[in-house]
Design a protein around this motif. Structure first.
Motif, PDB file in Angstrom:
ATOM      1  N   ILE A 197      23.106  68.089  28.320  1.00  0.00           N
ATOM      2  CA  ILE A 197      22.107  67.767  27.313  1.00  0.00           C
ATOM      3  C   ILE A 197      20.737  68.102  27.888  1.00  0.00           C
ATOM      4  N   VAL A 198      19.715  68.067  27.036  1.00  0.00           N
ATOM      5  CA  VAL A 198      18.335  68.286  27.468  1.00  0.00           C
ATOM      6  C   VAL A 198      17.501  67.094  27.025  1.00  0.00           C
ATOM      7  N   THR A 199      16.708  66.545  27.932  1.00  0.00           N
ATOM      8  CA  THR A 199      15.786  65.474  27.571  1.00  0.00           C
ATOM      9  C   THR A 199      14.352  65.935  27.839  1.00  0.00           C
ATOM     10  N   ILE A 200      13.435  65.496  26.974  1.00  0.00           N
ATOM     11  CA  ILE A 200      12.008  65.729  27.168  1.00  0.00           C
ATOM     12  C   ILE A 200      11.329  64.371  27.126  1.00  0.00           C
ATOM     13  N   GLU A 201      10.643  64.013  28.202  1.00  0.00           N
ATOM     14  CA  GLU A 201       9.951  62.736  28.284  1.00  0.00           C
ATOM     15  C   GLU A 201       8.496  62.983  28.659  1.00  0.00           C
ATOM     16  N   GLN A 202       7.606  62.489  27.811  1.00  0.00           N
ATOM     17  CA  GLN A 202       6.171  62.617  28.028  1.00  0.00           C
ATOM     18  C   GLN A 202       5.513  61.303  27.630  1.00  0.00           C
ATOM     19  N   GLY A 203       5.146  60.482  28.623  1.00  0.00           N
ATOM     20  CA  GLY A 203       4.577  59.177  28.318  1.00  0.00           C
ATOM     21  C   GLY A 203       5.560  58.342  27.524  1.00  0.00           C
ATOM     22  N   GLU A 204       5.147  57.886  26.346  1.00  0.00           N
ATOM     23  CA  GLU A 204       6.034  57.088  25.504  1.00  0.00           C
ATOM     24  C   GLU A 204       6.884  57.953  24.587  1.00  0.00           C
ATOM     25  N   ASP A 205       6.657  59.263  24.586  1.00  0.00           N
ATOM     26  CA  ASP A 205       7.420  60.170  23.727  1.00  0.00           C
ATOM     27  C   ASP A 205       8.703  60.611  24.422  1.00  0.00           C
TER      28      ASP A 205
END
Length: 280
Positions: A197-205
């Motif tokens: 899978i792919v996850t994108i995490e940026q701050g609270e996003d």
């Protein structure tokens, strides 16, 4: 083209082609009276499945999640059997963004089944060559091994024409790898032994691209997995884990195959909070 912003990254859905596969196969043991309430089928019991890569832009880079069906990659028999009604318009989509295939820095391949990776290759002067010639192609070590050495079952989806021309571009990982700040590929298994899978995490996003362990919005139930899955119990466990993480963080879930939704944000109870639908 539909877009979504996650922190510093902008996601844009491109048109990579359309297949129509048997609904029963796509929903496994789930009876048609149940799944057909959520996902329509045609008179041949086939359901529309997009193969639409996601362009991820940020940090000065252009990445793709998946590669689409490509163009002229299928025989007449295959076009009929997979009910392919549309091939790739990725060049046209990139052009509207002021880009070309040569501008793609990386392609994140959750797995290497033909409907995800055929677009990695195209023909130049009757020779198969890389379509994204400047890109690093990321996939898990396990997936890459099976791609090159398929078993009696998986040889029907791992085709040499789709991997041989790009093997020098491939970079593998074991359990997970951060390809850009906040963008991580994580091995799950399930749909295939090497599926990721792919996850994108940026701050609270947060965004989670579940790929084929939650191929469409209608596969939200953790027990609804495909008959195509080589290891269905692994799919179920990965879905349970990552959907729970997603719900608790009100993450977006993105789709490659869904005929209707590009992405859905679920709340803490798993109900749709916001969604992005495909423009028709």
């Amino acid at each position: 083209m539909e877009q979504l912003t996650i922190g510093d990254y902008t996601l844009t859905w491109l048109q990579g082609g359309v297949t129509h596969l048997d609904g029963g196969a796509m929903f496994g043991v789930v009876p048609k009276p149940l799944w057909s309430k959520l996902y329509p089928a045609n008179e041949n019991n086939q359901i529309e499945l997009r193969s639409d890569p996601i362009l991820v832009q940020g940090k000065g880079k252009n990445f793709l999640i998946e590669a689409g069906l490509g163009n002229d990659r299928f025989s007449k028999k295959q076009l009929r059997n997979y009910a392919i009604t549309e091939e790739s318009f990725i060049i046209e989509g990139l052009d509207t963004m002021g880009l070309s295939p040569d501008d793609i820095d990386g392609v994140l391949m959750t797995h290497m089944h033909f409907d995800h990776c055929a677009g990695l290759v195209h023909k130049e002067e009757e020779k198969d060559v890389p379509f994204f010639k400047n890109a690093v192609i990321y996939t898990s070590e396990i997936e890459w091994e099976e791609t090159r050495n398929p078993n009696i079952r998986s040889k029907n989806t791992y085709w040499e024409q789709n991997w041989k021309p790009i093997e020098h571009q491939v970079q593998t990982f074991k359990q997970q790898t951060e390809v850009l700040p906040g963008i991580t590929m994580i091995h799950t298994g399930g749909h295939s032994a090497g599926h990721s899978i792919v996850t994108i995490e940026q701050g609270e996003d947060m965004l989670i691209h579940m790929a084929d362990i939650m191929g469409t919005h209608a596969h939200k139930n953790v027990l609804w997995v495909m008959a195509f899955d080589d290891y269905p119990m692994d799919s179920i466990e990965a879905k349970r884990k990552w959907m729970d993480i997603g719900y608790n963080n009100e993450a977006w879930f993105s789709f490659y195959h869904d005929y209707k939704y590009r992405a859905i944000q679920f709340d803490g109870q798993g109900e749709i909070k916001r969604s992005i639908t495909r423009e028709i």
